[in-house]
Motif scaffolding. Structure first.
Motif, PDB file in Angstrom:
ATOM      1  N   TRP A  10      10.555 -25.172 -31.675  1.00  0.00           N
ATOM      2  CA  TRP A  10      10.655 -24.393 -33.441  1.00  0.00           C
ATOM      3  C   TRP A  10      11.461 -23.164 -33.182  1.00  0.00           C
ATOM      4  N   ARG A  11      12.108 -22.884 -34.197  1.00  0.00           N
ATOM      5  CA  ARG A  11      13.144 -21.642 -34.525  1.00  0.00           C
ATOM      6  C   ARG A  11      12.495 -21.001 -35.766  1.00  0.00           C
ATOM      7  N   MET A  12      12.391 -19.512 -35.474  1.00  0.00           N
ATOM      8  CA  MET A  12      12.064 -18.664 -36.633  1.00  0.00           C
ATOM      9  C   MET A  12      13.239 -18.320 -37.465  1.00  0.00           C
ATOM     10  N   GLY A  13      13.152 -18.568 -38.667  1.00  0.00           N
ATOM     11  CA  GLY A  13      14.385 -18.352 -39.693  1.00  0.00           C
ATOM     12  C   GLY A  13      13.664 -17.385 -40.906  1.00  0.00           C
ATOM     13  N   PRO A  14      14.468 -17.183 -41.708  1.00  0.00           N
ATOM     14  CA  PRO A  14      14.087 -16.331 -42.822  1.00  0.00           C
ATOM     15  C   PRO A  14      13.132 -16.754 -43.672  1.00  0.00           C
ATOM     16  N   ASP A  15      12.962 -18.052 -43.773  1.00  0.00           N
ATOM     17  CA  ASP A  15      11.824 -18.879 -44.470  1.00  0.00           C
ATOM     18  C   ASP A  15      10.656 -19.234 -43.850  1.00  0.00           C
ATOM     19  N   GLY A  16      10.630 -18.721 -42.233  1.00  0.00           N
ATOM     20  CA  GLY A  16       9.487 -19.325 -41.339  1.00  0.00           C
ATOM     21  C   GLY A  16       9.996 -20.128 -40.463  1.00  0.00           C
ATOM     22  N   GLU A  17       9.143 -20.476 -39.631  1.00  0.00           N
ATOM     23  CA  GLU A  17       9.737 -21.626 -38.673  1.00  0.00           C
ATOM     24  C   GLU A  17       9.970 -22.880 -39.149  1.00  0.00           C
ATOM     25  N   ARG A  18      10.862 -23.257 -38.226  1.00  0.00           N
ATOM     26  CA  ARG A  18      11.475 -24.824 -38.481  1.00  0.00           C
ATOM     27  C   ARG A  18      11.559 -25.174 -37.169  1.00  0.00           C
ATOM     28  N   GLN A  64      18.090 -21.047 -28.391  1.00  0.00           N
ATOM     29  CA  GLN A  64      18.543 -19.731 -28.774  1.00  0.00           C
ATOM     30  C   GLN A  64      17.268 -18.796 -28.196  1.00  0.00           C
ATOM     31  N   LEU A  65      17.499 -17.725 -28.138  1.00  0.00           N
ATOM     32  CA  LEU A  65      16.586 -16.436 -27.492  1.00  0.00           C
ATOM     33  C   LEU A  65      15.301 -16.597 -28.400  1.00  0.00           C
ATOM     34  N   GLY A  66      14.232 -16.930 -27.929  1.00  0.00           N
ATOM     35  CA  GLY A  66      13.127 -16.719 -28.707  1.00  0.00           C
ATOM     36  C   GLY A  66      12.455 -17.729 -29.527  1.00  0.00           C
TER      37      GLY A  66
END
Length: 116
Positions: free
Chosen positions: A21-29, A75-77
């Motif tokens: 999962w990747r954190m984005g502006p709208d939360g994790e996706r 990606q990192l994180g």
């Protein structure tokens, strides 16, 4: 031998499964779900040494290498969960991936291992 042929040969050694999962502006996706991979120990892994026999370590973090098909980069994180055939689930965060024609390598900081 073509890069695709090398990737196919390497993927036969992938006995783990990764979800990420990747954190984005709208939360994790979700990035991926239950994809084949291989989790491997890095050359230099050391467990933390307690100062004495009565000391309890609250946590132990260590790094493992994650091998995936070249189409799967991180990606990192990114948050990952990697499961093995014994039912253990390794929880961690990724580095940026290093991409090769036949595979991708990502370092994962493991923070917890859940036993079945």
């Amino acid at each position: 031998m073509t890069d695709n042929a090398c990737a196919a040969i390497l993927s036969r050694t992938y006995y783990h499964r990764v979800s990420a999962w990747r954190m984005g502006p709208d939360g994790e996706r979700p990035v991926c779900e239950n994809e084949k991979c291989a989790l491997s120990r890095l050359a230099r892994v050391a467990a933390p040494a307690p100062p004495d026999s009565t000391y309890v370590l609250p946590e132990a973090a260590y790094r493992l290498s994650l091998y995936t098909l070249p189409q799967r980069t991180f990606q990192l994180g990114d948050r990952v969960e990697v499961s093995d055939t014994a039912g253990r689930v390794f929880h961690g965060r990724t580095s940026d991936s290093i991409l090769y024609p036949s595979h991708c390598v990502t370092v994962v900081d493991i923070m917890e291992v859940a036993e079945p």
